[in-house]
Design an enzyme around this catalytic site. Structure first.
Site, short mmCIF file in Angstrom:
data_model
loop_
_atom_site.label_atom_id
_atom_site.label_comp_id
_atom_site.label_asym_id
_atom_site.label_seq_id
_atom_site.Cartn_x
_atom_site.Cartn_y
_atom_site.Cartn_z
N ARG A 17 -2.08 -11.57 -5.20
CA ARG A 17 -3.27 -11.17 -4.58
C ARG A 17 -3.70 -9.60 -4.44
O ARG A 17 -4.38 -9.06 -5.08
CB ARG A 17 -3.53 -12.00 -3.24
CG ARG A 17 -5.03 -12.24 -2.86
CD ARG A 17 -5.48 -10.92 -2.32
NE ARG A 17 -5.17 -10.51 -0.87
CZ ARG A 17 -5.40 -9.54 -0.44
NH1 ARG A 17 -6.51 -8.64 -0.93
NH2 ARG A 17 -4.84 -9.01 0.79
N ASP A 18 -3.02 -9.20 -3.40
CA ASP A 18 -3.24 -7.71 -3.15
C ASP A 18 -2.89 -6.99 -4.08
O ASP A 18 -3.29 -5.78 -4.36
CB ASP A 18 -2.59 -7.35 -1.75
CG ASP A 18 -3.12 -6.09 -1.08
OD1 ASP A 18 -4.19 -5.24 -1.78
OD2 ASP A 18 -2.86 -5.74 0.07
N HIS A 209 1.49 -4.66 7.50
CA HIS A 209 1.18 -4.39 6.19
C HIS A 209 0.91 -2.91 5.71
O HIS A 209 -0.03 -2.36 6.21
CB HIS A 209 -0.11 -5.30 5.76
CG HIS A 209 -0.72 -5.20 4.43
ND1 HIS A 209 -0.55 -6.09 3.55
CD2 HIS A 209 -1.45 -3.98 3.84
CE1 HIS A 209 -0.94 -5.65 2.52
NE2 HIS A 209 -1.56 -4.59 2.47
N HIS A 211 0.88 0.48 3.00
CA HIS A 211 0.79 1.11 1.93
C HIS A 211 1.66 2.53 1.88
O HIS A 211 1.95 3.04 2.86
CB HIS A 211 -0.72 1.47 1.68
CG HIS A 211 -1.33 0.06 1.19
ND1 HIS A 211 -2.28 0.25 0.12
CD2 HIS A 211 -1.28 -1.00 1.92
CE1 HIS A 211 -2.74 -1.04 0.14
NE2 HIS A 211 -2.25 -1.73 1.09
N CYS A 242 -6.57 -1.21 -2.19
CA CYS A 242 -7.97 -1.88 -1.74
C CYS A 242 -9.13 -1.09 -2.69
O CYS A 242 -9.10 0.09 -2.70
CB CYS A 242 -8.20 -1.51 -0.30
SG CYS A 242 -10.02 -1.95 0.24
N ASN A 251 0.66 -0.88 -2.33
CA ASN A 251 1.56 -1.45 -1.19
C ASN A 251 2.91 -0.93 -1.12
O ASN A 251 3.34 -0.58 -2.51
CB ASN A 251 1.46 -2.76 -1.41
CG ASN A 251 0.15 -3.70 -1.36
OD1 ASN A 251 -0.42 -3.88 -0.14
ND2 ASN A 251 -0.55 -3.95 -2.28
#
Length: 317
Positions: A17-18, A209, A211, A242, A251
């Site tokens: 997903r991300d 979470h 990055h 993002c 990430n």
């Protein structure tokens, strides 16, 4: 500082997903499913398998239903879906998502850019989602984007983050994720905020979470772990970012994180050789090189034969 790394570190994989949401190249549904199926064999407890957002907003993930319906589910894995609103929750639950990940930014400006609404409107929408989800066997997780800094507003007041955590809890959201959306966190800041949040949230319900935008991703993991956090998101190959935040590169890299843990003696239960094989195949799927380091350099234990011109000399020593 904590020096005993005896507690397990839980790695939650977010690349499907991300990781894929920002990719300019369309990844076929069958390839997404194959990626998730391989990740399901690696030892993860959670995999963020897709999202149910508007295909106009995130066209790279427009096949959420097909992905969730096509994966081979591992009984030991929770398959997570990112959702923006009640319609997304209805689609995700209809596709048998095990957990819904709701996202709001700590920054009003970023929330307007990312969700196209003010934070107050996001919380009102979450209330609708929690009421609907109460009739279904699904877990809820609330992510707070730009927790550690916003590319538009700069530093975020820690008390604002704590207020959002409490608002999530009042809505009945079980899990909390603190997201460093654009890689603005530093280890001291992370340690301080994690300790404050853990006064309100159990370690089993808190996820970090990070990055690696400014190269501090794994440093921040260790700072959070030493402050008591035990759950962390990561993405295979270090992919992701993002699409609604300037400079939000990838990430933290899953295999780099697992390698770090193995080097310092933190147990993860993740199959690192399996991950490295997957990561080395990922550039061919995405059409570009990835930022992950261990897939390129190999593990410290992956030794090489000596150069041929000195092999004989070594044999005589």
């Amino acid at each position: 500082m904590i020096t005993d790394y005896g507690d397990r570190l839980i790695v939650q994989e977010v690349s499907p997903r991300d990781g894929l949401q920002i990719e300019p190249t369309w990844v076929e549904t069958a390839d997404k499913i194959a990626l998730i199926d391989q990740l399901s064999l690696a030892g993860f407890s959670r995999i963020e398998a897709g999202s149910f957002v508007s295909p106009k907003a995130i066209p790279a993930l427009r096949d959420g239903e097909q992905v969730f319906q096509g994966i081979a589910r591992n009984a030991g894995v929770i398959y997570v879906a990112l959702i923006p609103n009640l319609k997304g929750a209805q689609r995700a639950i209809g596709s048998r998502a095990d957990e819904l990940n709701l996202v709001m930014s700590a920054s009003q400006t970023h929330n307007l850019a990312n969700m196209r609404m003010r934070c107050e409107a996001s919380l009102a929408a979450f209330a609708d989602i929690t009421r609907f989800a109460a009739d279904h066997p699904v877990r809820l997780n609330g992510s707070i984007a730009t927790t550690f800094g916003c590319p538009f507003e700069g530093k975020i007041d820690e008390d604002r983050v704590l207020h959002i955590v409490e608002a999530y809890q009042q809505l009945g959201i079980q899990g909390i994720s603190l997201a460093d959306t654009t890689g603005m966190a530093n280890p001291r800041q992370v340690e301080r905020l994690v300790k404050r949040v853990l006064e309100r949230v159990s370690a089993s319900d808190l996820t970090l979470h990070f990055h690696n935008t400014r190269g501090l991703g794994l440093c921040n993991v260790l700072a959070a772990y030493e402050a008591g956090a035990r759950r962390f998101d990561a993405a295979l190959g270090g992919v992701g970012g993002c699409p609604f935040a300037p400079g939000a590169s990838g990430n933290i890299c899953t295999e780099d994180l697992v390698n770090l843990c193995e080097e310092v003696g933190i147990h993860t239960g993740i199959d690192l050789p399996h991950l490295l094989q997957m990561s080395r195949r990922l550039p061919a799927l995405l059409g570009h090189e990835l930022p992950g380091q261990v897939a390129k350099a190999g593990r410290n234990c992956d030794l090489h034969p000596p150069p041929g011109h000195i092999a004989g000399s070594i044999a005589t020593l």
